[in-house]
Scaffold this motif. Sequence first.
Motif, PDB file in Angstrom:
ATOM      1  N   HIS A 246      -5.418   7.566  10.584  1.00  0.00           N
ATOM      2  CA  HIS A 246      -5.823   6.547   9.611  1.00  0.00           C
ATOM      3  C   HIS A 246      -4.590   6.094   8.829  1.00  0.00           C
ATOM      4  CE1 HIS A 246     -10.240   7.678   9.607  1.00  0.00           C
ATOM      5  NE2 HIS A 246      -9.688   8.661  10.291  1.00  0.00           N
ATOM      6  N   VAL A 247      -4.581   4.828   8.421  1.00  0.00           N
ATOM      7  CA  VAL A 247      -3.472   4.345   7.585  1.00  0.00           C
ATOM      8  C   VAL A 247      -3.953   3.393   6.493  1.00  0.00           C
ATOM      9  CG1 VAL A 247      -1.504   4.540   9.173  1.00  0.00           C
ATOM     10  CG2 VAL A 247      -2.938   2.538   9.280  1.00  0.00           C
ATOM     11  N   THR A 248      -3.275   3.439   5.370  1.00  0.00           N
ATOM     12  CA  THR A 248      -3.396   2.394   4.349  1.00  0.00           C
ATOM     13  C   THR A 248      -1.990   1.856   4.172  1.00  0.00           C
ATOM     14  OG1 THR A 248      -5.270   3.372   3.166  1.00  0.00           O
ATOM     15  CG2 THR A 248      -3.842   1.926   1.899  1.00  0.00           C
ATOM     16  N   MET A 249      -1.863   0.538   4.200  1.00  0.00           N
ATOM     17  CA  MET A 249      -0.538  -0.084   4.108  1.00  0.00           C
ATOM     18  C   MET A 249      -0.524  -1.036   2.914  1.00  0.00           C
ATOM     19  SD  MET A 249       1.578   0.700   6.555  1.00  0.00           S
ATOM     20  CE  MET A 249       1.198   2.310   7.212  1.00  0.00           C
ATOM     21  N   GLU A 250       0.216  -0.653   1.876  1.00  0.00           N
ATOM     22  CA  GLU A 250       0.410  -1.540   0.709  1.00  0.00           C
ATOM     23  C   GLU A 250       1.829  -2.067   0.802  1.00  0.00           C
ATOM     24  OE1 GLU A 250      -1.702  -2.587  -1.261  1.00  0.00           O
ATOM     25  OE2 GLU A 250      -3.369  -1.199  -1.054  1.00  0.00           O
ATOM     26  N   LEU A 251       1.974  -3.292   1.295  1.00  0.00           N
ATOM     27  CA  LEU A 251       3.319  -3.774   1.645  1.00  0.00           C
ATOM     28  C   LEU A 251       3.756  -4.943   0.753  1.00  0.00           C
ATOM     29  CD1 LEU A 251       2.809  -3.407   5.497  1.00  0.00           C
ATOM     30  CD2 LEU A 251       3.625  -1.698   3.870  1.00  0.00           C
ATOM     31  N   GLY A 252       4.727  -5.670   1.221  1.00  0.00           N
ATOM     32  CA  GLY A 252       5.343  -6.697   0.389  1.00  0.00           C
ATOM     33  C   GLY A 252       4.568  -8.004   0.348  1.00  0.00           C
ATOM     34  N   GLY A 253       5.132  -8.971  -0.367  1.00  0.00           N
ATOM     35  CA  GLY A 253       4.460 -10.265  -0.487  1.00  0.00           C
ATOM     36  C   GLY A 253       5.415 -11.384  -0.847  1.00  0.00           C
ATOM     37  N   LYS A 254       4.905 -12.589  -0.788  1.00  0.00           N
ATOM     38  CA  LYS A 254       5.622 -13.786  -1.267  1.00  0.00           C
ATOM     39  C   LYS A 254       4.516 -14.692  -1.794  1.00  0.00           C
ATOM     40  CE  LYS A 254       9.338 -15.981  -1.979  1.00  0.00           C
ATOM     41  NZ  LYS A 254      10.488 -15.399  -2.695  1.00  0.00           N
ATOM     42  N   SER A 255       3.853 -14.198  -2.836  1.00  0.00           N
ATOM     43  CA  SER A 255       2.571 -14.776  -3.224  1.00  0.00           C
ATOM     44  C   SER A 255       2.707 -16.099  -3.972  1.00  0.00           C
ATOM     45  CB  SER A 255       1.808 -13.764  -4.068  1.00  0.00           C
ATOM     46  OG  SER A 255       1.648 -12.575  -3.326  1.00  0.00           O
ATOM     47  N   PRO A 256       1.725 -16.975  -3.792  1.00  0.00           N
ATOM     48  CA  PRO A 256       1.746 -18.265  -4.496  1.00  0.00           C
ATOM     49  C   PRO A 256       0.961 -18.238  -5.808  1.00  0.00           C
ATOM     50  CG  PRO A 256       0.057 -18.287  -2.789  1.00  0.00           C
ATOM     51  CD  PRO A 256       0.664 -16.895  -2.770  1.00  0.00           C
ATOM     52  N   GLU A 384      10.752 -12.184   0.780  1.00  0.00           N
ATOM     53  CA  GLU A 384      10.510 -11.407  -0.437  1.00  0.00           C
ATOM     54  C   GLU A 384      11.860 -11.002  -1.034  1.00  0.00           C
ATOM     55  OE1 GLU A 384       9.031  -7.331  -0.208  1.00  0.00           O
ATOM     56  OE2 GLU A 384       7.635  -7.787  -1.826  1.00  0.00           O
ATOM     57  N   ILE A 385      12.093 -11.389  -2.305  1.00  0.00           N
ATOM     58  CA  ILE A 385      13.374 -11.091  -2.952  1.00  0.00           C
ATOM     59  C   ILE A 385      13.281  -9.766  -3.712  1.00  0.00           C
ATOM     60  CG2 ILE A 385      15.043 -11.922  -4.661  1.00  0.00           C
ATOM     61  CD1 ILE A 385      14.183 -14.799  -3.897  1.00  0.00           C
ATOM     62  N   PHE A 386      12.150  -9.520  -4.331  1.00  0.00           N
ATOM     63  CA  PHE A 386      11.886  -8.303  -5.106  1.00  0.00           C
ATOM     64  C   PHE A 386      12.858  -8.167  -6.277  1.00  0.00           C
ATOM     65  CE2 PHE A 386      10.035  -3.913  -5.304  1.00  0.00           C
ATOM     66  CZ  PHE A 386       8.732  -4.340  -5.273  1.00  0.00           C
ATOM     67  N   GLY A 387      12.934  -9.230  -7.031  1.00  0.00           N
ATOM     68  CA  GLY A 387      13.744  -9.259  -8.248  1.00  0.00           C
ATOM     69  C   GLY A 387      13.246 -10.423  -9.090  1.00  0.00           C
ATOM     70  N   PRO A 388      13.832 -10.630 -10.295  1.00  0.00           N
ATOM     71  CA  PRO A 388      13.296 -11.645 -11.211  1.00  0.00           C
ATOM     72  C   PRO A 388      13.754 -13.069 -10.866  1.00  0.00           C
ATOM     73  CG  PRO A 388      15.134 -10.507 -12.230  1.00  0.00           C
ATOM     74  CD  PRO A 388      14.971  -9.891 -10.888  1.00  0.00           C
ATOM     75  N   VAL A 389      13.318 -13.550  -9.724  1.00  0.00           N
ATOM     76  CA  VAL A 389      13.723 -14.886  -9.269  1.00  0.00           C
ATOM     77  C   VAL A 389      12.464 -15.721  -8.984  1.00  0.00           C
ATOM     78  CG1 VAL A 389      15.021 -16.200  -7.553  1.00  0.00           C
ATOM     79  CG2 VAL A 389      15.801 -13.911  -8.218  1.00  0.00           C
ATOM     80  N   MET A 390      12.229 -16.696  -9.843  1.00  0.00           N
ATOM     81  CA  MET A 390      11.036 -17.541  -9.689  1.00  0.00           C
ATOM     82  C   MET A 390      11.418 -18.839  -8.984  1.00  0.00           C
ATOM     83  SD  MET A 390       8.616 -19.352 -12.600  1.00  0.00           S
ATOM     84  CE  MET A 390       8.569 -17.997 -13.717  1.00  0.00           C
TER      85      MET A 390
END
Length: 487
Positions: A246-256, A384-390
């Motif tokens: 079994h797996v749960t995957m909480e991964l990255g994003g580039k959400s709008p 995904e940058i994963f830093g404070p860049v809007m």
Amino acid sequence: MKAQPQASHFIDGEYVEDTDGTVIESIYPATGEVIARLHAATPAIVEKAIASAKRAQKEWASWGPAARGRVLKKAAEIMRERNRELSELETLDTGKPIQETIVADPTSGADSFEFFGGIIATAMNGSQIPLGGDWAYTKRVPLGVVVGIGAWNYPQQIACWKGAPALAAGNAMVFKPSEVTPLGALKIAEILIEAGAPKGVYNVIQGDRETGPLLVSHPDVAKVSLTGSVPTGRKVAGAAASQLKHVTMELGGKSPIVVFDDADIDSAISGAMLGNFYSTGQVCSNGTRVFVHTAIKETFLSRLKTRTEAILIGDPQDEATQMGPMVSLAQREKVLSYIDKGKAEGATLVTGGGIPNSVTGEGFYIQPTIFADVTDDMTIAREEIFGPVMCVLDFEDEAEVIERANATEFGLSAGVFTADFSRAHRVVDQLEAGTLWINTYNLCPVEIPFGGSKQSGFGRENSAAALEHYSELKTVYVGMGKCEAPY
Ligand code: NAD
């Protein structure tokens, strides 16, 4: 050293060391100083942790759900009593300002223990199915030994969000924090013992990308829950699939985040700032593509710029500080290189874009950065940058913005700001994401399911839904008459 734990690992109710493991240095991001030195788990430590969890799980599962729940609720109580101490440790581990950790880290972990400790008394019930004379019943049973692997942005929260539903359902967990933030999870393991959990029910071992696979491929592990990047998710899910785990995957994003022209502009700016700058932008569900209707673009950008430039950057241990450094030098380098790409590919730099002058020393500080006139094809709008860049993108039409918002491999989160509630529901219905917000952003209370779709992962954390991912159904058919056979 400022934050040196008693030993690197916490197994079977006590601290354990094995100095043969590779050295992991815990670095305080605000100064670059080494605050603890730990060792990655050797194969012998991995074996010890899994064997202890396997032994403990049998006893733990034999307790009634209410008895397990009592331990979890006690752990929540201890975490709340020690909120300041745990928050200070989280600040040292991550560099996040105490202003944030004091309200968002141990408290969120405590919420999780309290919630699952509370609901578990009834959540493990099965059903009875009448079949004429015969009948059947179902039982919800734990999976066994489950592995949790954490990212570095919310170390204590992740340790609890995985541990609480896993333990509530009667599993034992071996948790491996990120090698970048090794400290907080050890405290969670200590607290669970203090709250009355049997030894071995929640073990913590340190390690990096070499250690993770040892856990994932271990034959005694029934499930893996990962919080991390998409590339790591692919590797971990692939390895788990080869043994049908079994797996749960909480991964990255580039959400709008979509801001319509009728939105309350200040509220939308608050949402966009929360969804880009909280935790120095190191949040998986961040709404890093902010689509703003052209009719309000100028007002939106000018108020956003003023508010962003007023953010207090500095010493994370000062309660007034609103933004701390990034977690590591490597992460800051990565983010700065994305900022360079944004400039090179023609986006308009509204503010930020470098290292702040206001802070001195060796900390990994970075300015909150806003780009406008970003187009869908730019690297900063796709990765995904994963830093404070809007990234602020223009739009005019509802159908067009939905299509553009969905044109990504990710599907973690999305937000809509509008005064028109029919439009809000119509739009969220079409946005491809696991967790969506209307007229707010990034709120994740334990009562609601959290998780992604598309490449952002599967499985859900928080809410009763999480228990389904840490247990399975057992069906029992009860024959009431004689067993008939045609031969
Ligand atoms: P990462 O993928 O580099 O590492 C995550 C964890 O996986 C670490 O503990 C690491 O040691 C381990 N790991 C790496 N390779 C492994 C392998 N082959 N097998 C087993 N374990 C392995 O991620 P990170 O840099 O620590 O965190 C940032 C990422 O996490 C971002 O992409 C972010 O979006 C994501 N994230 C997602 C959520 C969510 O809930 N969806 C929350 C926080 C962070």
